[in-house]
Design a protein around this motif. Structure first.
Motif, PDB file in Angstrom:
ATOM      1  N   SER A  21       0.846  -1.195   0.000  1.00 54.12           N
ATOM      2  CA  SER A  21       0.000   0.000   0.000  1.00 54.12           C
ATOM      3  C   SER A  21       0.879   1.242   0.000  1.00 54.12           C
ATOM      4  CB  SER A  21      -0.926   0.011   1.225  1.00 54.12           C
ATOM      5  OG  SER A  21      -0.206   0.384   2.388  1.00 54.12           O
ATOM      6  N   SER A  22       0.277   2.375  -0.237  1.00 51.82           N
ATOM      7  CA  SER A  22       1.046   3.624  -0.249  1.00 51.82           C
ATOM      8  C   SER A  22       1.598   3.949   1.139  1.00 51.82           C
ATOM      9  CB  SER A  22       0.180   4.772  -0.763  1.00 51.82           C
ATOM     10  OG  SER A  22      -0.957   4.918   0.053  1.00 51.82           O
ATOM     11  N   LYS A  23       1.068   3.294   2.178  1.00 50.33           N
ATOM     12  CA  LYS A  23       1.562   3.495   3.541  1.00 50.33           C
ATOM     13  C   LYS A  23       2.661   2.503   3.902  1.00 50.33           C
ATOM     14  CE  LYS A  23      -2.589   5.684   5.071  1.00 50.33           C
ATOM     15  NZ  LYS A  23      -3.682   5.776   5.995  1.00 50.33           N
ATOM     16  N   GLY A  24       3.012   1.619   2.958  1.00 51.73           N
ATOM     17  CA  GLY A  24       4.102   0.679   3.184  1.00 51.73           C
ATOM     18  C   GLY A  24       3.688  -0.669   3.731  1.00 51.73           C
ATOM     19  N   ASP A  25       2.392  -0.891   3.969  1.00 51.32           N
ATOM     20  CA  ASP A  25       1.927  -2.193   4.441  1.00 51.32           C
ATOM     21  C   ASP A  25       1.954  -3.179   3.279  1.00 51.32           C
ATOM     22  OD1 ASP A  25       1.302  -1.183   7.029  1.00 51.32           O
ATOM     23  OD2 ASP A  25      -0.583  -0.384   6.243  1.00 51.32           O
ATOM     24  N   VAL A  26       2.457  -4.398   3.531  1.00 52.69           N
ATOM     25  CA  VAL A  26       2.552  -5.407   2.479  1.00 52.69           C
ATOM     26  C   VAL A  26       1.528  -6.512   2.757  1.00 52.69           C
ATOM     27  CG1 VAL A  26       4.056  -7.077   1.325  1.00 52.69           C
ATOM     28  CG2 VAL A  26       4.999  -4.894   2.127  1.00 52.69           C
ATOM     29  N   TYR A  27       0.722  -6.834   1.748  1.00 51.41           N
ATOM     30  CA  TYR A  27      -0.319  -7.848   1.856  1.00 51.41           C
ATOM     31  C   TYR A  27      -0.157  -8.882   0.754  1.00 51.41           C
ATOM     32  CZ  TYR A  27      -2.666  -4.350   4.730  1.00 51.41           C
ATOM     33  OH  TYR A  27      -2.970  -3.429   5.699  1.00 51.41           O
ATOM     34  N   ILE A  28      -0.634 -10.088   1.036  1.00 56.45           N
ATOM     35  CA  ILE A  28      -0.730 -11.140   0.029  1.00 56.45           C
ATOM     36  C   ILE A  28      -2.216 -11.374  -0.207  1.00 56.45           C
ATOM     37  CG2 ILE A  28      -0.261 -13.550  -0.538  1.00 56.45           C
ATOM     38  CD1 ILE A  28       2.235 -13.296   1.312  1.00 56.45           C
ATOM     39  N   ILE A  29      -2.631 -11.252  -1.471  1.00 57.91           N
ATOM     40  CA  ILE A  29      -4.031 -11.437  -1.844  1.00 57.91           C
ATOM     41  C   ILE A  29      -4.107 -12.693  -2.699  1.00 57.91           C
ATOM     42  CG2 ILE A  29      -6.030 -10.404  -2.990  1.00 57.91           C
ATOM     43  CD1 ILE A  29      -4.681  -7.662  -2.554  1.00 57.91           C
ATOM     44  N   GLY A  30      -4.953 -13.645  -2.302  1.00 53.73           N
ATOM     45  CA  GLY A  30      -5.069 -14.917  -3.010  1.00 53.73           C
ATOM     46  C   GLY A  30      -6.314 -14.995  -3.871  1.00 53.73           C
ATOM     47  N   PHE A  31      -6.143 -15.572  -5.056  1.00 59.26           N
ATOM     48  CA  PHE A  31      -7.247 -15.769  -5.989  1.00 59.26           C
ATOM     49  C   PHE A  31      -7.372 -17.251  -6.308  1.00 59.26           C
ATOM     50  CE2 PHE A  31      -5.984 -11.407  -6.511  1.00 59.26           C
ATOM     51  CZ  PHE A  31      -7.185 -10.729  -6.691  1.00 59.26           C
ATOM     52  N   SER A  32      -8.582 -17.695  -6.614  1.00 61.50           N
ATOM     53  CA  SER A  32      -8.827 -19.123  -6.820  1.00 61.50           C
ATOM     54  C   SER A  32      -8.460 -19.619  -8.210  1.00 61.50           C
ATOM     55  CB  SER A  32     -10.293 -19.452  -6.528  1.00 61.50           C
ATOM     56  OG  SER A  32     -11.125 -18.755  -7.426  1.00 61.50           O
ATOM     57  N   SER A  33      -7.988 -18.745  -9.083  1.00 59.29           N
ATOM     58  CA  SER A  33      -7.553 -19.162 -10.418  1.00 59.29           C
ATOM     59  C   SER A  33      -6.330 -18.349 -10.812  1.00 59.29           C
ATOM     60  CB  SER A  33      -8.678 -18.946 -11.438  1.00 59.29           C
ATOM     61  OG  SER A  33      -8.801 -17.569 -11.733  1.00 59.29           O
ATOM     62  N   THR A  34      -5.854 -18.577 -12.008  1.00 61.24           N
ATOM     63  CA  THR A  34      -4.702 -17.811 -12.490  1.00 61.24           C
ATOM     64  C   THR A  34      -5.134 -16.643 -13.378  1.00 61.24           C
ATOM     65  OG1 THR A  34      -4.437 -19.290 -14.378  1.00 61.24           O
ATOM     66  CG2 THR A  34      -3.137 -19.786 -12.393  1.00 61.24           C
ATOM     67  N   VAL A  35      -6.426 -16.327 -13.386  1.00 65.63           N
ATOM     68  CA  VAL A  35      -6.929 -15.229 -14.219  1.00 65.63           C
ATOM     69  C   VAL A  35      -6.179 -13.916 -13.961  1.00 65.63           C
ATOM     70  CG1 VAL A  35      -8.941 -13.753 -14.681  1.00 65.63           C
ATOM     71  CG2 VAL A  35      -9.188 -16.237 -14.618  1.00 65.63           C
ATOM     72  N   PRO A  36      -5.945 -13.527 -12.670  1.00 66.87           N
ATOM     73  CA  PRO A  36      -5.219 -12.261 -12.467  1.00 66.87           C
ATOM     74  C   PRO A  36      -3.829 -12.256 -13.117  1.00 66.87           C
ATOM     75  CG  PRO A  36      -6.276 -12.935 -10.448  1.00 66.87           C
ATOM     76  CD  PRO A  36      -6.415 -14.080 -11.420  1.00 66.87           C
TER      77      PRO A  36
END
Length: 156
Positions: A21-36
């Motif tokens: 994020s622009s505030k420096g927080d790092v997240y992992i976002i999971g998706f159920s396919s490889t579409v992204p």
């Protein structure tokens, strides 16, 4: 400004996107396919724009907000979102070191007060070692602090 750090294939045809994020927080976002991953131009742009907008809003639920914005754009919604563990270890270690230095305490003294091996304390402060709650509590007590759960985002 938010940015995409990586696209990482995960188990069983899923994908994980690491974002900052622009505030420096790092997240992992999971998706159920490889579409992204297959749509590697639009998803990063959209996720960054969503995170930038969210950072300007009052406190709320980031996962729900991202899911809702992706659904509005008719894109696949995530199945999970979590802070990056390595980033959290580093953040906590830096905070311990910062408090210790503010109190003008050297690492050897803190290690002695907490009965933690000095090499392990160094690894905790550098984010290379994951400390359990009991260890964090000992460190906090020696620093006249406490372990607390706080929201990721502070109210605007």
């Amino acid at each position: 400004m938010a940015k995409i750090l990586s696209f990482e294939p995960a188990k069983r045809g899923t994908i994980q996107i690491k974002v900052e994020s622009s505030k420096g927080d790092v997240y992992i976002i999971g998706f159920s396919s490889t579409v992204p991953e297959q749509d590697s131009v639009y998803y990063p742009s959209l996720l960054c724009s969503i995170l930038d907008d969210y950072d300007k809003m009052p406190e709320g639920d980031l996962f729900s907000y991202i899911s809702m914005q992706l659904a509005r754009a008719k894109m696949e919604t995530p199945i999970f979102m979590m802070p990056d563990r390595n980033d959290e270890r580093t953040r906590i270690g830096k905070k311990i070191r910062s408090i210790r230095e503010e109190k003008k305490m050297d690492a050897k003294t803190l290690a002695r007060l907490t009965d933690i091996d000095p090499a392990n304390l160094s690894r905790i402060e550098s984010g290379k070692f994951s400390a359990g709650l009991d260890t964090l509590s000992k460190i906090a007590m020696a620093l006249d602090s406490k372990v607390d759960i706080i929201p990721n985002r502070q109210p605007a």
